[in-house]
Design a protein around this motif. Structure first.
Motif, PDB file in Angstrom:
ATOM      1  N   ALA A 106       3.267   5.694  -5.782  1.00  0.00           N
ATOM      2  CA  ALA A 106       3.029   5.711  -7.226  1.00  0.00           C
ATOM      3  C   ALA A 106       1.911   6.689  -7.587  1.00  0.00           C
ATOM      4  O   ALA A 106       2.011   7.441  -8.557  1.00  0.00           O
ATOM      5  CB  ALA A 106       2.688   4.308  -7.726  1.00  0.00           C
ATOM      6  N   VAL A 107       0.866   6.697  -6.781  1.00  0.00           N
ATOM      7  CA  VAL A 107      -0.244   7.625  -7.024  1.00  0.00           C
ATOM      8  C   VAL A 107       0.218   9.064  -6.831  1.00  0.00           C
ATOM      9  O   VAL A 107      -0.096   9.945  -7.639  1.00  0.00           O
ATOM     10  CB  VAL A 107      -1.452   7.296  -6.114  1.00  0.00           C
ATOM     11  N   MET A 148       2.057   1.710  -3.492  1.00  0.00           N
ATOM     12  CA  MET A 148       0.973   2.203  -4.344  1.00  0.00           C
ATOM     13  C   MET A 148       0.699   3.673  -4.062  1.00  0.00           C
ATOM     14  O   MET A 148       0.454   4.462  -4.987  1.00  0.00           O
ATOM     15  CB  MET A 148      -0.286   1.367  -4.127  1.00  0.00           C
ATOM     16  N   THR A 149       0.751   4.048  -2.801  1.00  0.00           N
ATOM     17  CA  THR A 149       0.538   5.447  -2.421  1.00  0.00           C
ATOM     18  C   THR A 149       1.582   6.342  -3.073  1.00  0.00           C
ATOM     19  O   THR A 149       1.258   7.403  -3.621  1.00  0.00           O
ATOM     20  CB  THR A 149       0.586   5.608  -0.887  1.00  0.00           C
ATOM     21  N   LEU A 169       0.828  -1.215   0.000  1.00  0.00           N
ATOM     22  CA  LEU A 169       0.000   0.000   0.000  1.00  0.00           C
ATOM     23  C   LEU A 169       0.858   1.259   0.000  1.00  0.00           C
ATOM     24  O   LEU A 169       0.525   2.241  -0.666  1.00  0.00           O
ATOM     25  CB  LEU A 169      -0.946  -0.001   1.199  1.00  0.00           C
TER      26      LEU A 169
END
Length: 90
Positions: free
Chosen positions: A57-58, A54-55, A51
């Motif tokens: 990457a966002v 992913m955070t 997570l």
């Protein structure tokens, strides 16, 4: 430090735990429970790491100017390829 506590099991879970001890998979029901808790802790750490990635990457995507986005056309199969790979892991 070891802390003594009381745990209740369903009959199914208790039988499974006793079987694992009898097979020698673990020394005791307590150690089996400890192994299960350790596994859950490891899975949680792995999930948190994913997570966090992913955070990041966002966040990076949000900071990318729209002019630098890669345009996709109808011939691009990226999402189909991803769906196919994911279906193989299920």
């Amino acid at each position: 430090m070891t802390i003594k506590t009381t745990v209740s099991f369903t009959e199914r879970h208790h039988q499974f735990a006793k079987q694992k001890v009898q097979e020698g998979s673990c020394a005791s029901v307590s150690s089996l429970v400890a192994q299960g808790i350790e596994r859950l802790m490891q899975e949680e750490q792995e999930r948190e790491a994913v997570l966090a990635g992913m955070t990041e990457a966002v966040r990076a995507r949000l900071q990318t100017p729209r002019s630098e986005f890669i345009e996709m056309d109808e011939n691009d199969t990226m999402f189909d390829d991803i769906r196919q790979r994911l279906s193989k892991t299920e």
